[in-house]
Design a protein around this motif. Sequence first.
Motif, PDB file in Angstrom:
ATOM      1  N   MET A  21       0.835  -1.191   0.000  1.00  0.00           N
ATOM      2  CA  MET A  21       0.000   0.000   0.000  1.00  0.00           C
ATOM      3  C   MET A  21       0.873   1.245   0.000  1.00  0.00           C
ATOM      4  O   MET A  21       1.896   1.288   0.664  1.00  0.00           O
ATOM      5  N   LEU A  22       0.423   2.233  -0.770  1.00  0.00           N
ATOM      6  CA  LEU A  22       1.038   3.561  -0.744  1.00  0.00           C
ATOM      7  C   LEU A  22       0.085   4.498  -0.016  1.00  0.00           C
ATOM      8  O   LEU A  22      -1.068   4.657  -0.418  1.00  0.00           O
ATOM      9  N   LEU A  23       0.569   5.119   1.070  1.00  0.00           N
ATOM     10  CA  LEU A  23      -0.276   5.981   1.884  1.00  0.00           C
ATOM     11  C   LEU A  23       0.261   7.401   1.901  1.00  0.00           C
ATOM     12  O   LEU A  23       1.477   7.616   1.861  1.00  0.00           O
ATOM     13  N   SER A  24      -0.655   8.365   1.965  1.00  0.00           N
ATOM     14  CA  SER A  24      -0.277   9.764   2.143  1.00  0.00           C
ATOM     15  C   SER A  24      -1.078  10.318   3.314  1.00  0.00           C
ATOM     16  O   SER A  24      -2.301  10.445   3.237  1.00  0.00           O
ATOM     17  N   ILE A  25      -0.383  10.630   4.400  1.00  0.00           N
ATOM     18  CA  ILE A  25      -1.000  11.195   5.599  1.00  0.00           C
ATOM     19  C   ILE A  25      -0.200  12.440   5.977  1.00  0.00           C
ATOM     20  O   ILE A  25       1.006  12.371   6.167  1.00  0.00           O
ATOM     21  N   GLY A  26      -0.856  13.573   6.026  1.00  0.00           N
ATOM     22  CA  GLY A  26      -0.154  14.819   6.292  1.00  0.00           C
ATOM     23  C   GLY A  26       0.811  15.184   5.180  1.00  0.00           C
ATOM     24  O   GLY A  26       1.769  15.924   5.409  1.00  0.00           O
ATOM     25  N   GLY A  27       0.573  14.674   3.963  1.00  0.00           N
ATOM     26  CA  GLY A  27       1.455  14.946   2.839  1.00  0.00           C
ATOM     27  C   GLY A  27       2.709  14.103   2.840  1.00  0.00           C
ATOM     28  O   GLY A  27       3.552  14.234   1.951  1.00  0.00           O
ATOM     29  N   LEU A  28       2.871  13.218   3.823  1.00  0.00           N
ATOM     30  CA  LEU A  28       4.029  12.337   3.917  1.00  0.00           C
ATOM     31  C   LEU A  28       3.663  10.994   3.285  1.00  0.00           C
ATOM     32  O   LEU A  28       2.706  10.343   3.717  1.00  0.00           O
ATOM     33  N   VAL A  29       4.421  10.582   2.274  1.00  0.00           N
ATOM     34  CA  VAL A  29       4.087   9.386   1.498  1.00  0.00           C
ATOM     35  C   VAL A  29       4.916   8.207   1.979  1.00  0.00           C
ATOM     36  O   VAL A  29       6.147   8.283   2.055  1.00  0.00           O
ATOM     37  N   GLY A  30       4.236   7.117   2.302  1.00  0.00           N
ATOM     38  CA  GLY A  30       4.920   5.923   2.755  1.00  0.00           C
ATOM     39  C   GLY A  30       4.422   4.684   2.041  1.00  0.00           C
ATOM     40  O   GLY A  30       3.235   4.573   1.723  1.00  0.00           O
ATOM     41  N   GLU A  31       5.332   3.767   1.773  1.00  0.00           N
ATOM     42  CA  GLU A  31       4.966   2.484   1.169  1.00  0.00           C
ATOM     43  C   GLU A  31       5.049   1.404   2.239  1.00  0.00           C
ATOM     44  O   GLU A  31       6.084   1.220   2.881  1.00  0.00           O
ATOM     45  N   LEU A  32       3.946   0.695   2.419  1.00  0.00           N
ATOM     46  CA  LEU A  32       3.861  -0.357   3.411  1.00  0.00           C
ATOM     47  C   LEU A  32       3.622  -1.687   2.714  1.00  0.00           C
ATOM     48  O   LEU A  32       2.604  -1.861   2.040  1.00  0.00           O
ATOM     49  N   GLU A  33       4.556  -2.606   2.855  1.00  0.00           N
ATOM     50  CA  GLU A  33       4.407  -3.944   2.301  1.00  0.00           C
ATOM     51  C   GLU A  33       4.162  -4.918   3.450  1.00  0.00           C
ATOM     52  O   GLU A  33       4.954  -4.996   4.389  1.00  0.00           O
ATOM     53  N   VAL A  34       3.062  -5.633   3.378  1.00  0.00           N
ATOM     54  CA  VAL A  34       2.726  -6.596   4.430  1.00  0.00           C
ATOM     55  C   VAL A  34       2.876  -7.995   3.838  1.00  0.00           C
ATOM     56  O   VAL A  34       1.962  -8.532   3.220  1.00  0.00           O
ATOM     57  N   ALA A  35       4.045  -8.582   4.015  1.00  0.00           N
ATOM     58  CA  ALA A  35       4.357  -9.877   3.417  1.00  0.00           C
ATOM     59  C   ALA A  35       3.697 -11.001   4.200  1.00  0.00           C
ATOM     60  O   ALA A  35       3.793 -11.057   5.430  1.00  0.00           O
ATOM     61  N   GLY A  36       3.024 -11.880   3.474  1.00  0.00           N
ATOM     62  CA  GLY A  36       2.393 -13.025   4.113  1.00  0.00           C
ATOM     63  C   GLY A  36       1.035 -12.743   4.714  1.00  0.00           C
ATOM     64  O   GLY A  36       0.486 -13.594   5.422  1.00  0.00           O
ATOM     65  N   ALA A  37       0.465 -11.576   4.430  1.00  0.00           N
ATOM     66  CA  ALA A  37      -0.849 -11.242   4.982  1.00  0.00           C
ATOM     67  C   ALA A  37      -1.943 -12.006   4.253  1.00  0.00           C
ATOM     68  O   ALA A  37      -1.899 -12.176   3.032  1.00  0.00           O
ATOM     69  N   GLU A  45      -4.970   6.055   0.495  1.00  0.00           N
ATOM     70  CA  GLU A  45      -4.131   5.291  -0.425  1.00  0.00           C
ATOM     71  C   GLU A  45      -3.892   6.068  -1.712  1.00  0.00           C
ATOM     72  O   GLU A  45      -4.758   6.815  -2.186  1.00  0.00           O
ATOM     73  N   LEU A  46      -2.720   5.860  -2.288  1.00  0.00           N
ATOM     74  CA  LEU A  46      -2.362   6.411  -3.586  1.00  0.00           C
ATOM     75  C   LEU A  46      -2.196   5.266  -4.577  1.00  0.00           C
ATOM     76  O   LEU A  46      -1.885   4.140  -4.189  1.00  0.00           O
ATOM     77  N   PRO A  47      -2.415   5.529  -5.864  1.00  0.00           N
ATOM     78  CA  PRO A  47      -2.192   4.474  -6.857  1.00  0.00           C
ATOM     79  C   PRO A  47      -0.748   4.001  -6.839  1.00  0.00           C
ATOM     80  O   PRO A  47       0.182   4.799  -6.685  1.00  0.00           O
ATOM     81  N   ALA A  48      -0.569   2.705  -6.987  1.00  0.00           N
ATOM     82  CA  ALA A  48       0.777   2.132  -6.960  1.00  0.00           C
ATOM     83  C   ALA A  48       1.532   2.471  -8.234  1.00  0.00           C
ATOM     84  O   ALA A  48       1.048   2.234  -9.340  1.00  0.00           O
ATOM     85  N   THR A  49       2.685   3.070  -8.089  1.00  0.00           N
ATOM     86  CA  THR A  49       3.539   3.406  -9.222  1.00  0.00           C
ATOM     87  C   THR A  49       4.961   3.622  -8.727  1.00  0.00           C
ATOM     88  O   THR A  49       5.166   4.078  -7.595  1.00  0.00           O
ATOM     89  N   SER A  50       5.913   3.305  -9.567  1.00  0.00           N
ATOM     90  CA  SER A  50       7.321   3.491  -9.196  1.00  0.00           C
ATOM     91  C   SER A  50       7.758   4.944  -9.347  1.00  0.00           C
ATOM     92  O   SER A  50       8.798   5.338  -8.822  1.00  0.00           O
ATOM     93  N   ARG A  51       6.956   5.755 -10.057  1.00  0.00           N
ATOM     94  CA  ARG A  51       7.355   7.153 -10.300  1.00  0.00           C
ATOM     95  C   ARG A  51       7.214   8.020  -9.055  1.00  0.00           C
ATOM     96  O   ARG A  51       7.863   9.050  -8.930  1.00  0.00           O
ATOM     97  N   LEU A  52       6.350   7.632  -8.146  1.00  0.00           N
ATOM     98  CA  LEU A  52       5.993   8.473  -7.013  1.00  0.00           C
ATOM     99  C   LEU A  52       7.111   8.499  -5.974  1.00  0.00           C
ATOM    100  O   LEU A  52       7.627   7.458  -5.576  1.00  0.00           O
ATOM    101  N   GLU A  53       7.500   9.683  -5.526  1.00  0.00           N
ATOM    102  CA  GLU A  53       8.540   9.826  -4.515  1.00  0.00           C
ATOM    103  C   GLU A  53       8.016   9.411  -3.147  1.00  0.00           C
ATOM    104  O   GLU A  53       6.966   9.872  -2.705  1.00  0.00           O
ATOM    105  N   ARG A  54       8.737   8.510  -2.476  1.00  0.00           N
ATOM    106  CA  ARG A  54       8.375   8.040  -1.150  1.00  0.00           C
ATOM    107  C   ARG A  54       9.194   8.745  -0.073  1.00  0.00           C
ATOM    108  O   ARG A  54      10.351   9.064  -0.290  1.00  0.00           O
TER     109      ARG A  54
END
Length: 424
Positions: free
Chosen positions: A1-17, A33-42
Amino acid sequence: MLLSIGGLVGELEVAGALPVFLDQLHARYGAFELPATSRLERDFVVRLDMVAVRVPTSKAAIQRRFAESEAHPLTVNASGRRLAATRWDFDVQLAGRAGRGGRVTYHGAGRCEMSPFAIDCVLRVIYATLLPRVGGLLIHGCGLRHAAVGVVFPGQSGAGKTTLARKAPDADDVLSDEIVAVRRLEDGWRVFGSPFWGDFARGGISTRSWPLRTVAFLTQTREVAMTPITSSDATLRLLGCFMSFATDRASVDRCLEIAVRLCAEVRSVEAGLTRAAPTPAVFRKLAPHLGPEVTRPVPPANARELISEFRALLRKQRSYIFRPRGAAEWLKTGDSLSVEAPAPGTTLSDDDVVLSWVPGATPDDDTLVCHRGRNHRRVAGEVLGRVAVVARDGRRLPLNGRLSRLTPQLGPMVALPVLRLAGR
């Protein structure tokens, strides 16, 4: 998941969920959530290996579980560019690396029990630690949108935050009843919703921020009253209401500096409320302390916020109809265009014309793109809805003609939601 909270973008991978657990996460954090893309700055990337939760089935097992939680409370170490957070149900470590332009991105990994409470705590720790490094804070308070501005009502547990949220005439105006994000952008201080809610069980509906006009510290009184307080008094009160798990000197100094600046630049009052006071009565008393032009439409801070709010509108109303400006030879006079959110479980056909949210590297680079369904994978965005023609008699018609002819209509498609959403 790509999340934006307070303008801070984080990628969270939950392996094995498990799939059902992923559905829970998307339901909780979907508005952010934001659309998944490699272009987005994390700003951060973290991988969590999920560990199955063992449900205690005996009194002895329950006691062991309780003893484990008591023996391993939350511990956070955030010295320098390193962040380590451990608790009885998770263990996470991140390290920051500077990239182009000096931008610092944090990468890390850890283990976490497959529990929504554990995931939520991990995210709260990360955002509470990293937001101050970009000039923001998580505040323990109720955030409400009023007209075109935002107000934060900080308060400790029992101060009335959830009660105030429940009395809001429109639940969409509640940014959170528990924790909101504030951050200073180019146009001043803004308040953001968050998925870190309390008993109200919902937060903001999008990543949209609102100009922060007033910080109103909650107290319980016999009648509704708003009393202005000095910036120094407001700073002392705010120090007891913002979230900070780190105790190192640099983190403490950073948070103190932000709190002082916030209280020096934003009006502060003591908000004496009664449990029975309706929200409109609260804002009537608060009106003199909100400043001028609270109803003047304020556009979203950037394209990402605009499109996120547009997505929220589509999810709620299921469609958005507008009349393009200018003549179009493939659109009859009086006809309109419609963007319709697809029903759950439906699939796109190759010939469907769809509107997608395509993120860019920065929030201002996000765009809305029209394309055929067959090109969905190449576009690398999130499909918001199908585009169709609405005839004067109300019939939905397929969009015929060359797709390139629709391109000039994208300007109004973006501009009109701004005007409408600004007054939401």
